[in-house]
Scaffold this motif. Sequence first.
Motif, PDB file in Angstrom:
ATOM      1  N   THR B  82       0.840  -1.203   0.000  1.00 18.15           N
ATOM      2  CA  THR B  82       0.000   0.000   0.000  1.00 18.15           C
ATOM      3  C   THR B  82       0.869   1.246   0.000  1.00 18.15           C
ATOM      4  N   GLU B  83       0.237   2.365  -0.345  1.00 22.19           N
ATOM      5  CA  GLU B  83       0.882   3.666  -0.223  1.00 22.19           C
ATOM      6  C   GLU B  83      -0.190   4.664   0.152  1.00 22.19           C
ATOM      7  N   TYR B  84       0.174   5.650   0.991  1.00 19.38           N
ATOM      8  CA  TYR B  84      -0.802   6.673   1.367  1.00 19.38           C
ATOM      9  C   TYR B  84      -0.814   7.757   0.316  1.00 19.38           C
ATOM     10  N   GLY B  86      -2.560  11.245   0.001  1.00 15.37           N
ATOM     11  CA  GLY B  86      -3.376  12.173   0.783  1.00 15.37           C
ATOM     12  C   GLY B  86      -3.865  11.452   2.017  1.00 15.37           C
ATOM     13  N   ASP B  87      -5.170  11.405   2.176  1.00 15.43           N
ATOM     14  CA  ASP B  87      -5.766  10.778   3.338  1.00 15.43           C
ATOM     15  C   ASP B  87      -6.011   9.287   3.128  1.00 15.43           C
ATOM     16  N   ARG B 100       2.291   9.117  -6.179  1.00 17.65           N
ATOM     17  CA  ARG B 100       3.297  10.005  -5.606  1.00 17.65           C
ATOM     18  C   ARG B 100       2.621  11.074  -4.757  1.00 17.65           C
ATOM     19  N   SER B 101       3.284  11.448  -3.674  1.00 20.00           N
ATOM     20  CA  SER B 101       2.656  12.429  -2.778  1.00 20.00           C
ATOM     21  C   SER B 101       2.575  13.811  -3.434  1.00 20.00           C
ATOM     22  N   ASP B 102       3.465  14.082  -4.415  1.00 21.79           N
ATOM     23  CA  ASP B 102       3.388  15.375  -5.111  1.00 21.79           C
ATOM     24  C   ASP B 102       2.074  15.510  -5.868  1.00 21.79           C
ATOM     25  N   GLU B 143     -11.963  14.085  -1.077  1.00 22.43           N
ATOM     26  CA  GLU B 143     -11.738  15.463  -0.651  1.00 22.43           C
ATOM     27  C   GLU B 143     -12.966  16.336  -0.884  1.00 22.43           C
ATOM     28  N   GLN B 320       4.470  22.121  -3.607  1.00 27.20           N
ATOM     29  CA  GLN B 320       3.549  22.533  -2.546  1.00 27.20           C
ATOM     30  C   GLN B 320       2.872  23.811  -2.978  1.00 27.20           C
TER      31      GLN B 320
END
Lengths: 416, 370
Positions: B82-84, B86-87, B100-102, B143, B320
């Motif tokens: 798994t990967e997170y 966002g939430d 990817r978190s970006d 979201e 960001q």
Amino acid sequence: MLATPWICRNCLLRLRNPLVRQQIRLQSTASTSEAIPLALLTRARTVASEHKELTKKLANGFDTRAAKKSGEYSPIVNALQDWDKANESVAELTTLIHESTTDPELRSLAADDLSETRTQLANASQSLITSLVPVHPFAHLPCLLEIRPGAGGLEAAIFAGDLFRMYQAFCNRNGLRTNLLKYENINGTTEAGIPLSEAILEVENVNSYGIFRCEAGVHRVQRVPATENKGRTHTSAVSVRVLPSLQENSAAEENFDDPESDYYIDVKEVKVEVMRASGAGGQHVNKTESAVRLTHLPTNTVVSMQDSRSQHKNKEKAWALLRSRIAQSRREKREEEVANMRRSVIGVAKMGRGDKVRTYNWGQQRVTDHRSGTTVHDLDDVMEGGPTLEQVMESVRNWLMERDVETLIAEEGEKK
Amino acid sequence: MPRITTSLLRKARTIDPFLPALLGPCRDLYAAQNELRWLHEHVEKVAKARRAKGDTLAEEALLRQLVVERASGKPLQYILGTEYFGDLEIRCRPGVLIPRSDTAASVTHIVGLLRKAHNLPPELRVLDLCTGTGCIPLLFQHELYSTRNDIDLRVLGVDVSHKALRLASYNLQKVRNTRQYVDKGRVRFLKADILLDPFADQTRGPLPLKTALNLKGQPPFWDILVSNPPYVSPSACWKTTTRSVRGFEPKLALVPPPSKPSQPDMVQGDEFYPRLLSIAQDVEAKIVLLEVADLEQALRVARCARDLDIFDGIEIWRDQPDSSPDDITDEDGFPVLGQGNARSVICWRGTGALWLGKVTAATSKGDDVQ
């Protein structure tokens, strides 16, 4: 000649000085349920006289401020009247019983009455105390217990683990819900049984901050550590911090957006740093770093979290921790200012960090609290979080309460 | 890449015998310690599940095996599964790109802007091309519904890979099971090849997007187009990607296929963007969000969008985008927002400017575009 047969001198001396000397600390602060600390009583009397003056003033003409103040004072005055009445009747009954001229029938009646009046007195003093003592503004909140080893190296880390288990057992025994926020042993893992480097325990029940507030400070241990091979006693220290917690349920009660609140943090003043891979980013790397670091710029408070794989969760946890730390430091700062102002008046030892607050001595199987001056000898029961620990904590809470009242009186004195 | 010093290896070894092996892919002691902790937790979770079934498991052996796999460069997300994003916790499998978190930051930011809008249509249609694990549609839905309930959201994720689509459906199931908004919004996935020209001769294999939309009864018009297409050029794939990306993640999701033999490297990296922009024109998208590799590519894509002359405003977002409002710089007439590397290009037209709250920006930008 002596009537008794010959006795050796050593035995005679022994009789005079018993081998096991009972250590008694004659401390006047150890309060029973009926006795009211002198400081409190003085304050109650001042309040009562002030109330009398106010009533006189109000009889002549109405004044909003005076009326309000008199309304605030009236529960204290009522409680004091009840207490005075109960106290008087107890004294009267006691003299009646002890006087030789009283006839036996009356004496038995008085003895019957006495026990009842005593309970009345206890109730009255309880209500007087509660009406007088200022409640700590955070007392109703859940709390965070942070345990970290201090001076003493590995032994301090081992004792930190012992303290952590003690508080856990205490919570279990008293039915307090706990939640382990962070547990890290000296290897940086969460495995138990290895000396502790940092633990943060959240006690979720309401009023927990009021219960554990007295535990903050440096806890000192004196024992022969497991790591010592020459049998020498070491002294080490563990620091315990107690912060009011704001997570989840209690968070709703406190208003984060209200700039007056201690928990208010301007989002602009916090630098959020997210660990990012150096270089291209995006599809070029599949980083796993999820660490989040928050820096509160005005106070330079830094909180970093990297427990969870989810950056989102780390951020939430870090914010909660930052809020409690800031609130605590704000409160401490305020208290510090107040304390500085009248240190000369009270002469109270500083209670924050710095001084040791309690000693756990394995050699003598004793636990001494240096603030209330209580000593108990059932060390094992204390370390298992049993009723003896409760007794020690209770004594410290009473001590704290008296200090609070003294502060209050000093404050009043300064105002005049 | 600099060599890991012996002293660091020795230090790692005193902490845990597994750590030196993990230093290889992580390069950093703290990161390696974190990964080891997560692997530990994973092994414990697996062992607990096995015990519940009445099985036993050699935890130490499993941990050793996982550490060896990780040391060979296999991404931790494939090992743990798994990967997170966002939430959300999104399932990952080999053969599908790891979220990817970006990307999550860009998606969260755009939904954050949309949530404040007052005049969203009653049915908001979002098209996600090259969806992979299905992470963008799921996060978009999560979201948006966390604060808005008045909108019917319809999201379609499109991918060419059968493996990716299967995983995306699985992720949809899993998110549905854990969240409350079961019957709110519609998320669907569709197999199509967006590089194929719908007017060319049909071959066997995946259909072109337009044909697939028609065939599956999906609407021809969409409000928002989001895409994280393959954008790594073949030379960048060798030079800048990390070993675990190069060796274990699918090429299909990273490097666009060459359309002509012996074409320049950079052109192959940008292969998808002209197609995506023309699809955006076809489906009449009001907002287009495209992920890019770096500032140079962002500028190339933004210029390409400007040349189409259909958009009212174009912006470039960094890693960001939500950090602070005064981080705006200007590159070749395009405002660049946020901190970090340039990560996505956002274009809007018509009511899209209102939805994003860019009305004033759009009017002032209008002069630049002309």
